[in-house]
Design an enzyme around this catalytic site. Structure first.
Site, short mmCIF file in Angstrom:
data_model
loop_
_atom_site.label_atom_id
_atom_site.label_comp_id
_atom_site.label_asym_id
_atom_site.label_seq_id
_atom_site.Cartn_x
_atom_site.Cartn_y
_atom_site.Cartn_z
CD GLU A 163 -3.13 -1.00 2.07
OE1 GLU A 163 -3.06 -0.16 2.99
OE2 GLU A 163 -4.12 -1.73 1.90
CD GLU A 357 -3.68 -5.81 3.74
OE1 GLU A 357 -4.53 -4.97 4.12
OE2 GLU A 357 -2.46 -5.64 3.85
#
Ligand code: FCB
Length: 451
Positions: A163, A357
């Protein structure tokens, strides 16, 4: 239709969120160790000092993964645990921890999926300018080399960065996440550029020196807009918005600004137009470094925003209706984001897709019978996985799914207030209790399908 044969069913965690042992065995400090001691940054001054004490409980935790039946475990390596100053002297005991963890996983037939950087940047390197320093790409390559030399005889699955939208956007521009900088846009873009260069250099190191043939990807956020109506023009409008390189509220919250350079070898046109006047430091020759072939696209998707077209066919972003379902974190629950996000990203980049995720936080507790009845999590996962199946049916090459998270853990600036685990953690006693969702997920994995 079931999920593809050999689908990877995994669970995910990250080092700072679960390991604890913040100064054990010679570990160095990270920017999160710093931020947690900075009043006002993390709720209730919670820290990851102890967290789930996974550093000392890893054997027990790998047993739990095998009880759930996951075939893969996505974990991250703490850079300052392995190299306390970020570069230079290696901390043998820290490196040994990951060596033992990998052996434990393999002895239980769980494939290790290693993320090299999940936000815990070495404090010593931050003091040298961190991602703003052009040398940061060499620092990350040096660290990658240490890990690859030690683990690549047994680890084949690699992710470079987790991320970048968050550690750059929230960490270097909005100032909420560590290292809590509110930089001008030009500096934020430079930090981002160096993080992308670091990714590229790291991929090269893995590719050139891994002992086992590596399978390399990364795990950016999926910033998803999805169509409410399935007519082609609605789908195309949602696709175009999902691929926008420019977002007004937070310029770092996009897919293409990160993934176009990495996979297509250039910053997106619209983003370049909007930001090039802030990029006097930009050298196009860097693209060759950033644009290294990767083997899969990992994406973290929790939610997205619905869009529709008005009577002039102009796209409109829709807020969730009043009273719409939300998680304990107050995040929207929008299952179609998983289907359309995976599909759009697959269509654009043409790589095998892994959801690295997905999951939700809820206010879970242990009931009188000793059970954790997290029916809302089961419902959430079921709805999202049904949508993922649609992406498969649409023709996207989806090869795996990692549930976030194995354990309740330290949720960054929200400390221990958000429970994302399939497994409940009592932070006073470190007792682990499998939630009902863990048993439900075990059944999904066994059947390779959802009821
Ligand atoms: C993601 C992070 C992960 C975790 C989940 C809930 O943004 O990658 O570490 O905090 O959100």
């Amino acid at each position: 239709m079931t999920f593809p044969k050999d689908f990877t069913w995994g669970v995910a965690t990250s080092a700072y969120q679960i390991e604890g042992a913040w100064d054990q065995d010679g570990k160095g400090q990270s920017v999160w160790d710093m931020a947690c001691r900075w009043p006002g940054k993390v709720v209730n001054m919670h820290t990851g000092d102890i967290a789930c004490n996974h550093y000392n409980f890893y054997q027990n935790d790998t047993d739990i993964i095998s009880q759930i039946g996951a075939s893969a475990y996505r974990f991250s390596i703490s850079w300052p645990r392995v190299i306390p100053n970020g570069i230079g002297k290696v901390n043998a005991q820290g490196l040994d921890f990951y060596d033992k963890l990998v052996d434990q996983l393999l002895s239980r037939n769980i494939a290790p999926w290693a993320t090299l950087f999940h936000w815990d940047y070495p404090l010593a390197l931050f003091r040298k300018g961190g991602w703003l320093n052009r040398d940061s790409a060499d620092w990350f390559a040096e660290y990658t080399q240490v890990i690859v030399d030690k683990l690549s005889d047994r680890v084949s699955h690699w992710m470079t960065l987790n991320e970048p939208q968050c550690f750059i956007g929230s960490g270097h521009y909005l100032g909420s996440d560590a290292p809590c900088l509110k930089l001008p846009l030009s500096e934020g873009l430079l930090a981002c550029h160096n993080a992308l260069r670091s990714h590229g250099k790291s991929v090269q190191v893995i590719r050139n020196s891994a002992k086992n043939k590596p399978f390399i990807g990364w795990a950016p956020v999926g910033v998803i807009k999805y169509p409410l109506c399935e007519e082609p023009k609605h789908i195309e409008a949602a696709r175009a918005l999902t691929m926008s390189g420019v977002f007004k509220e937070n310029p770092f919250w996009t897919n293409t600004w990160y993934s176009d350079p990495v996979i297509l070898g250039q910053y997106p046109e619209d983003g370049m137009q909007a930001y090039c006047q802030h990029m006097d430091w930009y050298d196009p020759c860097d693209m060759a470094e950033i644009n290294q072939p990767i083997d899969f696209y990992g994406v973290n998707i929790y939610n997205g925003q619905a869009i529709t077209l008005d009577e002039n066919d102009t796209p409109k972003l829709l807020d969730q209706p009043q009273g719409a379902p939300r998680t304990a974190f107050n995040w929207d629950i929008t299952p179609p984001a998983l289907r359309w996000g995976v599909k759009f990203l697959h269509d654009r980049y043409g790589l095998p897709m892994y959801v690295t995720e997905n999951g939700m936080s809820s206010h879970d507790w242990i009931d009188c019978e000793g059970k954790v009845q997290d029916t809302q999590r089961i419902d959430y996962l079921r709805r999202y996985l049904l949508e993922l199946k649609k992406a498969v049916a649409d023709g996207a090459d989806v090869r795996g799914y990692f549930q976030w998270s194995l354990l309740d853990n330290f949720e960054w600036t929200y400390g221990y207030t958000q429970r994302f685990g399939l497994v409940h953690v009592d932070y006073e006693t470190q007792k682990r209790t499998l939630k009902q969702s863990a048993y439900w997920y075990r059944d999904v994995i066994q059947k390779n399908d959802i009821d």
